[in-house]
Motif scaffolding. Sequence first.
Motif, short mmCIF file in Angstrom:
data_model
loop_
_atom_site.label_atom_id
_atom_site.label_comp_id
_atom_site.label_asym_id
_atom_site.label_seq_id
_atom_site.Cartn_x
_atom_site.Cartn_y
_atom_site.Cartn_z
N PRO A 81 0.99 -1.13 0.03
CA PRO A 81 0.04 0.17 -0.01
C PRO A 81 0.84 1.14 0.02
O PRO A 81 1.82 1.42 0.82
N ALA A 82 0.72 2.08 -0.93
CA ALA A 82 1.14 3.43 -1.06
C ALA A 82 0.58 4.37 -1.77
O ALA A 82 -0.05 4.09 -2.84
N ALA A 83 0.67 5.52 -1.37
CA ALA A 83 0.14 6.87 -2.19
C ALA A 83 0.84 7.05 -3.29
O ALA A 83 2.20 7.14 -3.09
N PRO A 84 0.40 7.56 -4.43
CA PRO A 84 1.13 8.27 -5.71
C PRO A 84 2.18 9.41 -4.96
O PRO A 84 1.57 10.40 -4.32
N THR A 85 3.20 9.07 -5.23
CA THR A 85 4.55 10.40 -4.75
C THR A 85 4.54 11.24 -5.95
O THR A 85 4.19 11.06 -7.14
N PRO A 86 5.37 12.38 -5.58
CA PRO A 86 5.64 13.27 -6.99
C PRO A 86 6.54 12.56 -7.82
O PRO A 86 6.55 12.78 -8.77
N VAL A 100 14.90 8.83 -6.55
CA VAL A 100 14.76 10.00 -5.55
C VAL A 100 15.03 9.47 -4.21
O VAL A 100 14.49 8.54 -3.88
N THR A 101 15.76 10.72 -3.76
CA THR A 101 16.38 10.22 -2.11
C THR A 101 15.01 11.07 -1.41
O THR A 101 14.74 12.25 -1.38
N THR A 102 14.42 10.40 -0.42
CA THR A 102 13.54 11.02 0.44
C THR A 102 13.73 10.86 1.80
O THR A 102 14.70 10.27 2.12
N ARG A 122 7.07 1.20 -8.66
CA ARG A 122 7.70 1.59 -7.55
C ARG A 122 7.97 0.82 -6.53
O ARG A 122 7.31 0.06 -5.72
N THR A 123 9.31 1.23 -6.08
CA THR A 123 9.90 0.55 -4.56
C THR A 123 10.73 1.44 -3.79
O THR A 123 11.15 2.65 -4.43
N LEU A 124 10.72 1.19 -2.70
CA LEU A 124 11.19 2.20 -1.77
C LEU A 124 12.32 1.30 -1.02
O LEU A 124 11.96 0.26 -0.22
N VAL A 125 13.70 1.84 -0.79
CA VAL A 125 14.56 1.09 -0.13
C VAL A 125 14.71 2.10 0.89
O VAL A 125 15.56 3.13 0.93
N THR A 126 14.35 1.56 2.24
CA THR A 126 14.45 2.49 3.36
C THR A 126 16.29 2.52 3.74
O THR A 126 16.93 1.96 3.53
N ASP A 127 16.31 3.55 4.64
CA ASP A 127 17.65 3.96 5.19
C ASP A 127 18.01 2.58 5.90
O ASP A 127 19.45 2.36 5.84
N GLU A 128 17.28 1.84 6.56
CA GLU A 128 17.70 0.55 7.30
C GLU A 128 18.10 -0.11 6.45
O GLU A 128 19.38 -1.02 6.81
N ALA A 129 17.68 -0.32 5.09
CA ALA A 129 18.01 -1.47 4.23
C ALA A 129 19.29 -0.89 3.69
O ALA A 129 20.08 -1.79 3.08
N LEU A 130 19.51 0.40 3.41
CA LEU A 130 20.55 0.90 2.64
C LEU A 130 21.94 0.52 3.64
O LEU A 130 23.12 0.56 3.16
#
Length: 417
Positions: A81-86, A100-102, A122-130
């Motif tokens: 679940p995620a809302a459309p981001t810019p 993009v870095t968020t 879209r996928t998000l790599v969290t800071d914890e994963a990085l």
Amino acid sequence: MRKRLALLVAGTTVLVLLAFLVPLAVLVRDFAEDRALSRAGDAVQTIVPLVGDVGGLRRAVTAQAVPVTVFLPDGSALGAPAAPTPAVRLAAARGRALTVTTDEGRELVVPVVSGGRTTVVRTLVTDEALTHGVTRAWLTLAGLGLALVLLGLLVADRLARSITRPITELSSVSHRLANAELSARAAPSGPRELREVAGALNHLAGRIQELLTAEREQLADLSHRLRTPLTALRLEAESLRDPEEAARVAAATDQLARAVTAVIQQARRPPVAAASCDAAAVVRDRVAFWAVLAEDTGRALTQSVPAAEVPVGVAADDLGAALDALLGNVFAHTPEGTGFAVTLEARPEGGAAGGAVLTVADAGPGFAESAARRGVSEGGSTGLGLDIARRVAVSFEVGVAAEGGAEVRLGLPGAAG
């Protein structure tokens, strides 16, 4: 020296470790980021070919190890679940993939155009994963660096011991030699330079021992040669007709013979580290000896000697010789009838072992300006009388007495406890 060597090695080791570990730590962090982004990119590339097959997309999105969201052209979304981001809206508008870095981490957006309609994956790599595993790797590197520093300090300490131990032994031997223990020798050890120093110190000690032995023998031989004229002088004294005069000259001759014997014994006696005596008893004895000659020459003698013991760190023979030298100067360099005074004062500081001050003053013409220098005499003598007195004192002062003559003050050391 051990501390300085340890600090030098520690500083050098830390600098070297920083030069290697800091770049390595940065490399570990970059590798962790690249690994996480690569895993996310692989997940996106797995889903992109399935765009258009909703059922396949649904199964593929669910099977991914990273959270993936697929935004369909009708506005619905599959997966996490995620809302459309810019970034999603920008990718859909331009048709270009974005990274993009968020605040939450790195966002990967890949648009897929099919049949004039755009689907965005879209996928998000969290800071914890990085940074996954980076902290543990950095702690491992820090522990390795600390272990290397400790190992370097241990090696430096052992190296410093191998250098400082011979130096400490050389210092100990030098102190023993200074305390008249001439048999002390250093065992050559350590680096080549220190072994050479030890050899040079041993050679110096041996040479000093040889020179002192030769000097003692020469002094003993010289003193022994005086026995022949003393024997002749004693025979001359016995031949005097006046019994009192004969007894007086014989007593003086015997006194001189005892002094010569004492010189021989002292010359052949091995040096000792410390000696002591009762200064009051020695001064009283020597003043009594010179009082007879003072009476014969019409000299007024004043003495002030404590009744109690005054222990000083000087041998009795040496103190007696020093006082004889000072009183001999009075009789040799002042006119007959010139009075003199001998004063012994115990030092109040330090208690009974604080030493004493011996003062010999006369009412004669006083010393010449150069008389206090070793070997200098204005009266035709050897000039060593004052030096004999100077050798037993820790302080030596030549001045003008209250009567206008010469005054010599000897500061005698305290007796060792």
